[in-house]
Design a protein around this motif. Structure first.
Motif, short mmCIF file in Angstrom:
data_model
loop_
_atom_site.label_atom_id
_atom_site.label_comp_id
_atom_site.label_asym_id
_atom_site.label_seq_id
_atom_site.Cartn_x
_atom_site.Cartn_y
_atom_site.Cartn_z
N THR A 1 -6.98 2.63 0.28
CA THR A 1 -5.86 3.02 1.14
C THR A 1 -6.02 4.45 1.63
O THR A 1 -5.83 4.73 2.82
CB THR A 1 -4.53 2.85 0.38
N ARG B 1 0.84 -1.21 0.00
CA ARG B 1 0.00 0.00 0.00
C ARG B 1 0.87 1.26 0.00
O ARG B 1 0.55 2.24 -0.66
CB ARG B 1 -0.95 0.00 1.18
N ALA C 1 -7.59 -0.13 -5.00
CA ALA C 1 -6.62 -0.29 -3.90
C ALA C 1 -6.16 1.07 -3.38
O ALA C 1 -6.03 1.27 -2.17
CB ALA C 1 -5.43 -1.13 -4.37
#
Length: 181
Positions: free
Chosen positions: A168, A133, A164
């Motif tokens: 995050t 991440r 993603a």
């Protein structure tokens, strides 16, 4: 007559950069700030980030001259794949102890203490993320790559990369709000 390479599209600029140092210089100036910020985020040392950035562009120049970059590919993805490899190589080498801090803190400047505290708090939250991440955030925000370019580097589809990154950022926002309570 000199060509103004700054007005060329990227694909044309890359073709010229294979033969003309001035065109490569234009390409270098276009991407250096992004590569440097990415490297600095990864190694957190100004001098090391400069060294790695120069290694990246040396490899890019050699790659262009030797035909390692394929026309029609995504130049930014190729460039940042090289940058990622150079950073990994940096960490594989034994590191000498630093003689001094890269970013010395000066207590004589109290005007920005709040900003420094917030930046440190955000940096701590980001450090709490897993490496995957953190890397997505570096590529998106430090390197300013598009979702498509990150997907090419990461080997995922664009929608997965986008999701993603959004998740995050949302996770960081929620953690930030929890620290403010």
């Amino acid at each position: 007559m000199m060509t103004d390479y700054s007005i060329l599209e990227e694909s044309q600029l890359i073709q010229h950069a294979r033969k003309d140092a001035q065109a490569f210089d234009t390409l270098y100036r276009r991407y250096l700030p992004r590569v440097y910020r990415y490297c600095l985020q990864r190694v957190n040392d100004i001098h090391q980030a400069e060294d790695i950035s120069s290694q990246v562009f040396f490899e890019v120049l050699n790659g262009l001259m030797n035909g390692k970059y394929q026309e029609g590919g995504c130049f930014a993805a190729w460039l940042f794949t090289i940058a990622r490899r150079r950073v990994v190589d940096h960490y594989r080498k034994p590191q000498p102890e630093p003689l001094q801090e890269s970013h010395p803190y000066n207590p004589e400047i109290p005007n920005h203490l709040e900003d420094l505290d917030e930046k440190k708090q955000l940096a701590d939250l980001v450090k709490g993320l897993d490496e995957e991440r953190q890397e997505l955030l570096r590529l998106r925000f430090a390197a300013e790559l598009s979702f498509e370019e990150i997907a090419l580097i990461d080997g995922r589809n664009t929608a997965a990369v986008k999701m993603a990154i959004y998740r995050t950022v949302d996770q960081l926002r929620k953690r930030w709000e929890q620290t403010d309570e």
